[in-house]
Design an enzyme around this catalytic site. Structure first.
Site, mmCIF file in Angstrom:
data_model
loop_
_atom_site.group_PDB
_atom_site.id
_atom_site.type_symbol
_atom_site.label_atom_id
_atom_site.label_comp_id
_atom_site.label_asym_id
_atom_site.label_seq_id
_atom_site.Cartn_x
_atom_site.Cartn_y
_atom_site.Cartn_z
ATOM 1 N N SER A 1 0.883 -1.301 -0.222
ATOM 2 C CA SER A 1 0.147 -0.106 0.075
ATOM 3 C C SER A 1 0.942 1.350 -0.089
ATOM 4 O O SER A 1 2.124 1.114 0.118
ATOM 5 C CB SER A 1 -0.864 -0.047 1.246
ATOM 6 O OG SER A 1 -0.050 0.076 2.245
ATOM 7 N N LYS A 2 0.129 2.321 -0.065
ATOM 8 C CA LYS A 2 0.871 3.685 -0.105
ATOM 9 C C LYS A 2 1.786 3.674 1.294
ATOM 10 O O LYS A 2 2.860 4.118 1.387
ATOM 11 C CB LYS A 2 0.162 4.744 -0.200
ATOM 12 C CG LYS A 2 -0.322 5.139 -1.647
ATOM 13 C CD LYS A 2 0.891 6.265 -2.360
ATOM 14 C CE LYS A 2 0.556 6.234 -3.874
ATOM 15 N NZ LYS A 2 1.410 5.043 -4.521
#
Ligand code: GLU
Length: 340
Positions: free
Chosen positions: A271-272
């Protein structure tokens, strides 16, 4: 300029080298050292050191716009904080420098000349848009169809590389021989690919004068005597191209080991938030280097995640224990590794 050839012959592809190997880590300075890059650095270092080999640090900074100023130095500082060292690199020098690709243009030009002399190179003015328009073939990972053989020039003037008219506004493409490239990856196992049908003739120097990663990595690994490449799985599909290029340059391919990628705790792409999972951020959160090294070693199949130094990992490191499946990163990694 001496030809960029390895100093000693290496055994068959995929076989461990019989002489002390030369390993390397070659990060692009596009930000702080990610935990996934630290995994590759540790594995490449431990594999070379385990066999009494040398280790090279190389800065792959050809992609100017993506380079983040100062990040090459920060990556080096973070790797040293982890406990890694190297015999050759931008901060320690060595016989095969410079160790920043942006300073090695003369070496890449010499390699291009050698390829041109051998008939392996041609100038190309076909744009990406033109190629995309040739939609009859399936598109590869870069969204482009394989480069059609029909677009190769029939004949080139003698010494075309020195002819301004022949090279003006042209990319330089490598003429790929038809046939299967087969190699044994030390993690993945048997791999084979016919580059002529999967990718076709590929670019070694862009129209804007930038040398392609495929050219630079091959020329540098040969010039620096690298005998084993240990790196992330994202580069597995570049390997057959690189072997074709090494053959055209008259070199012997190194052995290859492609390491598992790190994924989010759910098994999906990081994920980011996880993308920000850098050695620096863990260090600043109070994580000890041995705690991170222990976790990385476990991710590489080298026993449990107990805190360890890189030297302790190297002492028992076996590349054969690395599994190719993606490794999930626990959402609370910093917390787990934190030893107040
Ligand atoms: N510079 C490449 C990267 O940072 C690695 C190249 C290689 O290991 O062959 O992803």
């Amino acid at each position: 300029m001496p030809a960029p050839l390895p100093p000693a012959p290496a055994p068959a592809l995929g076989e461990p080298t019989s002489h002390p190997p030369v390993g390397r880590f070659a990060p692009s300075p596009t930000g702080d050292l990610h935990v996934g890059s630290a995994l590759a650095a540790l594995a490449a270092w431990a594999s070379a050191r385990r066999q009494g080999g040398r280790f090279v640090w190389r800065v792959e900074d050809l992609d100017g716009p993506r380079a983040v100023p100062g990040s090459a130095e920060r990556q080096i500082a973070d790797a040293r904080w982890l406990g890694l060292d190297w015999d050759e690199g931008p901060d320690v020098g060595g016989p095969d420098g410079p160790y920043r690709q942006s300073e090695r243009s003369a070496i890449y030009e010499a390699a291009l000349r050698r390829l041109a002399d051998g008939g392996h190179l041609f100038p190309c003015r076909v744009s990406r848009a033109d190629l995309r328009a040739l939609a009859s073939a399936p598109h590869g990972s870069d969204g482009l169809p394989p480069y059609p053989v029909s677009l190769r020039p029939d004949a080139l003037p003698a010494a075309w590389l020195d002819d301004p008219a022949a090279v003006a506004d042209a990319a330089l493409r490598f003429r790929v021989e038809a046939g299967t490239v087969a190699f044994t990856d030390r993690v993945v196992g048997e791999v084979s690919e016919d580059v002529s049908t999967s990718v076709g003739d590929f670019v070694l120097k862009r129209r804007d004068g930038v040398y392609a990663y495929q050219l630079a990595v091959v020329v540098d690994d040969l010039a620096m005597g690298v005998t084993e490449v240990v790196r992330g799985m994202d580069l597995l599909d570049s390997t057959a191209r690189q072997i074709r290029l090494i053959e055209a340059l008259g070199g012997t391919p190194p052995t290859y080991a492609h390491l598992p990628l790190l994924v989010g705790a759910d098994g999906e792409k990081l994920s980011k938030r996880d993308e920000g999972l850098t050695v620096r951020s863990l260090r600043e959160a109070g994580v000890a280097p041995e705690a991170l090294v222990g976790w990385l070693a476990a991710a590489l199949g080298q026993g449990d995640a107990r805190p360890r130094t890189p030297a302790a990992v190297a002492a028992t490191f076996e590349i054969g224990r690395v599994r190719p499946a993606p490794v999930p990163v626990p959402a609370d990694l910093a917390h787990r590794l934190h030893t107040p």
